[in-house]
Design a protein around this motif. Sequence first.
Motif, PDB file in Angstrom:
ATOM      1  N   LYS B  46       0.859  -1.189   0.000  1.00  0.00           N
ATOM      2  CA  LYS B  46       0.000   0.000   0.000  1.00  0.00           C
ATOM      3  C   LYS B  46       0.891   1.233   0.000  1.00  0.00           C
ATOM      4  O   LYS B  46       1.667   1.440   0.944  1.00  0.00           O
ATOM      5  N   ILE B  47       0.786   2.011  -1.033  1.00  0.00           N
ATOM      6  CA  ILE B  47       1.605   3.232  -1.144  1.00  0.00           C
ATOM      7  C   ILE B  47       0.691   4.443  -1.217  1.00  0.00           C
ATOM      8  O   ILE B  47      -0.289   4.448  -1.971  1.00  0.00           O
ATOM      9  N   LEU B  48       1.038   5.470  -0.456  1.00  0.00           N
ATOM     10  CA  LEU B  48       0.321   6.742  -0.525  1.00  0.00           C
ATOM     11  C   LEU B  48       1.173   7.736  -1.307  1.00  0.00           C
ATOM     12  O   LEU B  48       2.343   7.945  -0.973  1.00  0.00           O
ATOM     13  N   VAL B  49       0.601   8.313  -2.351  1.00  0.00           N
ATOM     14  CA  VAL B  49       1.290   9.332  -3.123  1.00  0.00           C
ATOM     15  C   VAL B  49       0.673  10.688  -2.753  1.00  0.00           C
ATOM     16  O   VAL B  49      -0.520  10.910  -2.958  1.00  0.00           O
ATOM     17  N   VAL B  50       1.503  11.544  -2.173  1.00  0.00           N
ATOM     18  CA  VAL B  50       1.027  12.872  -1.752  1.00  0.00           C
ATOM     19  C   VAL B  50       1.341  13.856  -2.873  1.00  0.00           C
ATOM     20  O   VAL B  50       2.504  14.164  -3.136  1.00  0.00           O
ATOM     21  N   GLY B  51       0.302  14.314  -3.536  1.00  0.00           N
ATOM     22  CA  GLY B  51       0.458  15.236  -4.661  1.00  0.00           C
ATOM     23  C   GLY B  51       0.426  14.494  -5.986  1.00  0.00           C
ATOM     24  O   GLY B  51       1.295  13.669  -6.256  1.00  0.00           O
ATOM     25  N   ALA B  52      -0.602  14.756  -6.779  1.00  0.00           N
ATOM     26  CA  ALA B  52      -0.688  14.161  -8.121  1.00  0.00           C
ATOM     27  C   ALA B  52      -0.254  15.224  -9.121  1.00  0.00           C
ATOM     28  O   ALA B  52      -1.005  15.624 -10.006  1.00  0.00           O
ATOM     29  N   GLY B  53       0.984  15.668  -8.950  1.00  0.00           N
ATOM     30  CA  GLY B  53       1.525  16.729  -9.806  1.00  0.00           C
ATOM     31  C   GLY B  53       2.629  16.192 -10.695  1.00  0.00           C
ATOM     32  O   GLY B  53       2.584  15.058 -11.158  1.00  0.00           O
ATOM     33  N   GLY B  54       3.656  17.020 -10.889  1.00  0.00           N
ATOM     34  CA  GLY B  54       4.745  16.643 -11.788  1.00  0.00           C
ATOM     35  C   GLY B  54       5.499  15.418 -11.323  1.00  0.00           C
ATOM     36  O   GLY B  54       5.922  14.595 -12.131  1.00  0.00           O
ATOM     37  N   LEU B  55       5.697  15.282 -10.012  1.00  0.00           N
ATOM     38  CA  LEU B  55       6.371  14.103  -9.463  1.00  0.00           C
ATOM     39  C   LEU B  55       5.389  12.943  -9.315  1.00  0.00           C
ATOM     40  O   LEU B  55       5.708  11.796  -9.639  1.00  0.00           O
ATOM     41  N   GLY B  56       4.198  13.248  -8.819  1.00  0.00           N
ATOM     42  CA  GLY B  56       3.231  12.196  -8.517  1.00  0.00           C
ATOM     43  C   GLY B  56       2.684  11.500  -9.750  1.00  0.00           C
ATOM     44  O   GLY B  56       2.492  10.276  -9.740  1.00  0.00           O
ATOM     45  N   CYS B  57       2.425  12.260 -10.828  1.00  0.00           N
ATOM     46  CA  CYS B  57       1.816  11.653 -12.027  1.00  0.00           C
ATOM     47  C   CYS B  57       2.657  10.507 -12.590  1.00  0.00           C
ATOM     48  O   CYS B  57       2.146   9.390 -12.752  1.00  0.00           O
ATOM     49  N   PRO B  58       3.938  10.735 -12.920  1.00  0.00           N
ATOM     50  CA  PRO B  58       4.701   9.621 -13.488  1.00  0.00           C
ATOM     51  C   PRO B  58       4.900   8.487 -12.495  1.00  0.00           C
ATOM     52  O   PRO B  58       4.881   7.312 -12.867  1.00  0.00           O
ATOM     53  N   ALA B  59       5.092   8.834 -11.209  1.00  0.00           N
ATOM     54  CA  ALA B  59       5.256   7.788 -10.196  1.00  0.00           C
ATOM     55  C   ALA B  59       3.998   6.932 -10.127  1.00  0.00           C
ATOM     56  O   ALA B  59       4.068   5.700 -10.106  1.00  0.00           O
ATOM     57  N   LEU B  60       2.846   7.594 -10.127  1.00  0.00           N
ATOM     58  CA  LEU B  60       1.580   6.860 -10.054  1.00  0.00           C
ATOM     59  C   LEU B  60       1.393   5.943 -11.256  1.00  0.00           C
ATOM     60  O   LEU B  60       0.924   4.802 -11.116  1.00  0.00           O
ATOM     61  N   GLN B  61       1.748   6.422 -12.422  1.00  0.00           N
ATOM     62  CA  GLN B  61       1.541   5.604 -13.624  1.00  0.00           C
ATOM     63  C   GLN B  61       2.349   4.310 -13.556  1.00  0.00           C
ATOM     64  O   GLN B  61       1.847   3.233 -13.868  1.00  0.00           O
ATOM     65  N   TYR B  62       3.607   4.418 -13.140  1.00  0.00           N
ATOM     66  CA  TYR B  62       4.438   3.210 -13.097  1.00  0.00           C
ATOM     67  C   TYR B  62       4.109   2.326 -11.898  1.00  0.00           C
ATOM     68  O   TYR B  62       4.200   1.103 -11.998  1.00  0.00           O
ATOM     69  N   LEU B  63       3.725   2.910 -10.781  1.00  0.00           N
ATOM     70  CA  LEU B  63       3.332   2.086  -9.631  1.00  0.00           C
ATOM     71  C   LEU B  63       2.040   1.337  -9.943  1.00  0.00           C
ATOM     72  O   LEU B  63       1.867   0.174  -9.544  1.00  0.00           O
ATOM     73  N   THR B  64       1.140   2.003 -10.665  1.00  0.00           N
ATOM     74  CA  THR B  64      -0.096   1.341 -11.103  1.00  0.00           C
ATOM     75  C   THR B  64       0.228   0.202 -12.059  1.00  0.00           C
ATOM     76  O   THR B  64      -0.250  -0.926 -11.904  1.00  0.00           O
ATOM     77  N   ALA B  65       1.058   0.499 -13.043  1.00  0.00           N
ATOM     78  CA  ALA B  65       1.411  -0.519 -14.033  1.00  0.00           C
ATOM     79  C   ALA B  65       2.142  -1.686 -13.388  1.00  0.00           C
ATOM     80  O   ALA B  65       1.982  -2.839 -13.809  1.00  0.00           O
ATOM     81  N   ALA B  66       2.938  -1.384 -12.348  1.00  0.00           N
ATOM     82  CA  ALA B  66       3.730  -2.427 -11.691  1.00  0.00           C
ATOM     83  C   ALA B  66       2.873  -3.356 -10.833  1.00  0.00           C
ATOM     84  O   ALA B  66       3.351  -4.385 -10.386  1.00  0.00           O
ATOM     85  N   GLY B  67       1.626  -2.961 -10.570  1.00  0.00           N
ATOM     86  CA  GLY B  67       0.740  -3.827  -9.805  1.00  0.00           C
ATOM     87  C   GLY B  67       0.786  -3.629  -8.309  1.00  0.00           C
ATOM     88  O   GLY B  67       0.465  -4.554  -7.548  1.00  0.00           O
ATOM     89  N   VAL B  68       1.179  -2.423  -7.860  1.00  0.00           N
ATOM     90  CA  VAL B  68       1.083  -2.116  -6.426  1.00  0.00           C
ATOM     91  C   VAL B  68      -0.401  -2.183  -6.048  1.00  0.00           C
ATOM     92  O   VAL B  68      -1.219  -1.461  -6.616  1.00  0.00           O
ATOM     93  N   GLY B  69      -0.743  -3.040  -5.107  1.00  0.00           N
ATOM     94  CA  GLY B  69      -2.146  -3.407  -4.882  1.00  0.00           C
ATOM     95  C   GLY B  69      -3.056  -2.288  -4.439  1.00  0.00           C
ATOM     96  O   GLY B  69      -4.218  -2.233  -4.823  1.00  0.00           O
ATOM     97  N   THR B  70      -2.525  -1.380  -3.623  1.00  0.00           N
ATOM     98  CA  THR B  70      -3.346  -0.260  -3.140  1.00  0.00           C
ATOM     99  C   THR B  70      -2.552   1.033  -3.283  1.00  0.00           C
ATOM    100  O   THR B  70      -1.442   1.151  -2.756  1.00  0.00           O
ATOM    101  N   LEU B  71      -3.136   1.973  -3.986  1.00  0.00           N
ATOM    102  CA  LEU B  71      -2.501   3.288  -4.163  1.00  0.00           C
ATOM    103  C   LEU B  71      -3.455   4.366  -3.677  1.00  0.00           C
ATOM    104  O   LEU B  71      -4.568   4.503  -4.204  1.00  0.00           O
ATOM    105  N   GLY B  72      -3.024   5.117  -2.672  1.00  0.00           N
ATOM    106  CA  GLY B  72      -3.779   6.292  -2.243  1.00  0.00           C
ATOM    107  C   GLY B  72      -3.211   7.524  -2.931  1.00  0.00           C
ATOM    108  O   GLY B  72      -1.999   7.609  -3.168  1.00  0.00           O
ATOM    109  N   ILE B  73      -4.079   8.443  -3.273  1.00  0.00           N
ATOM    110  CA  ILE B  73      -3.658   9.661  -3.988  1.00  0.00           C
ATOM    111  C   ILE B  73      -4.251  10.864  -3.269  1.00  0.00           C
ATOM    112  O   ILE B  73      -5.471  11.026  -3.229  1.00  0.00           O
ATOM    113  N   VAL B  74      -3.379  11.706  -2.702  1.00  0.00           N
ATOM    114  CA  VAL B  74      -3.856  12.897  -1.994  1.00  0.00           C
ATOM    115  C   VAL B  74      -3.590  14.124  -2.847  1.00  0.00           C
ATOM    116  O   VAL B  74      -2.433  14.386  -3.209  1.00  0.00           O
ATOM    117  N   ASP B  75      -4.626  14.849  -3.185  1.00  0.00           N
ATOM    118  CA  ASP B  75      -4.451  16.148  -3.844  1.00  0.00           C
ATOM    119  C   ASP B  75      -5.770  16.899  -3.828  1.00  0.00           C
ATOM    120  O   ASP B  75      -6.779  16.393  -4.321  1.00  0.00           O
TER     121      ASP B  75
END
Lengths: 79, 262
Positions: B46-75
């Motif tokens: 379970k990973i929490l990404v704080v900020g879906a901005g310039g850093l968060g967007c690419p990180a989220l895309q690859y963590l999603t693609a990698a199959g991290v089971g739970t992703l929280g997104i705060v923004d």
Amino acid sequence: MNVECKYFGMIAEITGTASESLILNDASNIAQLDEQLKSKYHKLHFVSYQIAQNQQIADTHIELNEKDEIALLPPFGGG
Amino acid sequence: MRSPYYRLLEEDKTMRLTEAEENRYNRHLILDQIGREGQLKLKNAKILVVGAGGLGCPALQYLTAAGVGTLGIVDFDEVDLSNLHRQILFNHQDVGRNKASCAAEKLHLLNPEIELIPYPVKLEASNAKEIIANYDIVLDGSDNFATRYLVNDCCTALNKPMVYGAIYKFEGQVSVFNYNNGPTYRCLFPENDATAPNCSEVGVLGVLPGVIGLYQATEAIKIILDIGQVLSGRLLQMNLLTHETTQLSIQKRKQQTQTAHK
């Protein structure tokens, strides 16, 4: 004594260079080096940074040695 | 000491990858360093990404693609046209939409196998611990120092690793703080510095947060899989114009009262 200084981010903009060799006047530790840099680059008084000695973030009392590699690291923002 | 992800596997021995997941993650599964066991660790993470901005967007895309089971997104923020040169999850039709909700919607299309939890709120002292407590790792993609220090302090209090990324024009910094009782962000920069500008004030090369965000995603995946050398106690500094990279070591400070040179 000579040390090699590296500057990052807005520090490099203040110094106008990413690196330089610095001849230390009377400075023998990090705090004294910092004072010398601030007198050379007055704008350093107005920004925050940490100083690394030989790739290690260093406390102010740490002694300097000939040819030390110094780095001035400011905090970066996010995005 | 075994990682907590082993413990999760031991608690649920019946857990398996579905046939669709076997196909989706095939290129992970055939890596010796990941395999099915590693992919199940990602699925349980379970990973929490704080900020879906310039850093968060690419990180989220690859963590999603990698199959991290739970992703929280705060923004709490909304997509702005000036975001699109670097926040590549979004397009012009998304302008005005909440970033957390919009990102979750886009990421669900990329990988419907994982759980995406948007938090369209501002992370504040009143809610931060409650949100962060639900996650194993926090990836900091915040755009202001107040939030970064809040994330750092909550991660320290809750004993969660914080994967840090920061940017300035063409230069970036990456580190992992509070990992296995390692140094925290305050060991590096003890106090909030209001003089450091963010990219809306000084500009940024659009690809820079992409590069740094993917370093953050990489470190998060390494922590989950327990592979490689995690950037704990070290700060990676890079300049995309010169390709110069520097690693600086950071010592843990017992009393984080050291003052910055200022």
